[in-house]
Scaffold this active site. Structure first.
Site, PDB file in Angstrom:
ATOM      1  CG  HIS A 131       4.442  19.205 -25.020  1.00 50.93           C
ATOM      2  ND1 HIS A 131       3.532  18.213 -24.744  1.00 50.93           N
ATOM      3  CD2 HIS A 131       4.783  19.747 -23.819  1.00 50.93           C
ATOM      4  CE1 HIS A 131       3.331  18.152 -23.428  1.00 50.93           C
ATOM      5  NE2 HIS A 131       4.074  19.071 -22.850  1.00 50.93           N
ATOM      6  CE  LYS A 135       7.661  16.464 -23.473  1.00 54.10           C
ATOM      7  NZ  LYS A 135       8.178  16.657 -22.115  1.00 54.10           N
TER       8      LYS A 135
END
Length: 233
Positions: A131, A135
């Site tokens: 990600h 995140k």
């Protein structure tokens, strides 16, 4: 439909654009530094905030009879509490670790593969998720959902971040890289071969569209639901 956006980062802004394109009205955009607000002006709320705000946001909506779509991860220690509050207030609540149609199909594929692998002890399962650097939680909520799907159907009993230190544990590698919306890889490896299944998001629009579709679906309903209910899968 009047929508409140709880969390106005990149995801919230993408949801706003899709909601407006679908003919809805955004009546609130709330971020962590926003002043007090009246959630009751909304027909439904969509929460993509931060883990520390999720329980407060969900509680506020349920206490004011506003259906809530939650996509925030990292707060699930309080999930049963929120389910109980929803029942007590006769509210409407959907939580999903991922609202993408493709990911929800991937969840089902993951479970079907886990069933097929359940008696093949020569294979060891592992996971990787990638990600963007913003995140906050590791591993992702999507990765945890995938791990739970494997645990339900195999000898594995738990997951661990990075390395498996316990028997029957699934290692999940969490990688943070700039501008990666979300990639999830599940691997079954043996000494003779390897099986991979993978989902790669190209952008945030799939997540955002799914959240808006869930918000449209929940109007007039009472109870705790999932994306399986929304999508009929």
């Amino acid at each position: 439909m009047k929508i409140a956006l709880l969390g106005y980062g990149k995801m919230g802004q993408t949801i706003e654009k899709i909601a407006l394109d679908r003919g809805h009205e955004i009546v609130l955009t709330i971020d962590k530094d926003s002043p007090e607000y009246d959630i009751s002006v909304a027909d439904v709320a969509i929460d993509f905030s931060i883990p520390d705000s999720a329980v407060s946001n969900i509680s506020n909506c349920l206490n004011n009879q506003v259906p809530i779509i939650s996509g925030t991860t990292g707060w699930l220690d309080s999930f049963e509490e929120m389910k109980n509050l929803c029942a007590e207030k006769e509210g409407a609540f959907i939580y999903a670790s991922n609202y993408s149609l493709g990911v929800n199909i991937f969840f089902e594929l993951n479970q079907q593969l886990a069933k097929m692998m359940s008696n093949l002890d020569q294979y060891n399962v592992s996971m990787e998720e990638i990600h963007h650097k913003q995140k906050l939680d590791e591993p992702s909520g999507t990765a945890i959902t995938l791990a739970e799907g494997v645990i339900e159907h195999t000898k594995n009993t738990q997951w661990e971040l990075d390395k498996a230190t316990q028997e029957n544990s699934i290692p999940i590698s969490a990688i943070r890289s700039p501008e990666v919306p979300g990639t999830h890889l599940i691997t079954y490896d043996s000494i003779v071969d390897k099986i991979d299944i993978k989902h790669t998001a190209h952008n945030r629009q799939g997540f955002a569209l799914g959240a808006v579709v869930a918000a449209e679906w929940i109007i007039g309903k009472k109870g705790v639901f999932s994306m399986k209910d929304v999508l009929g899968i």
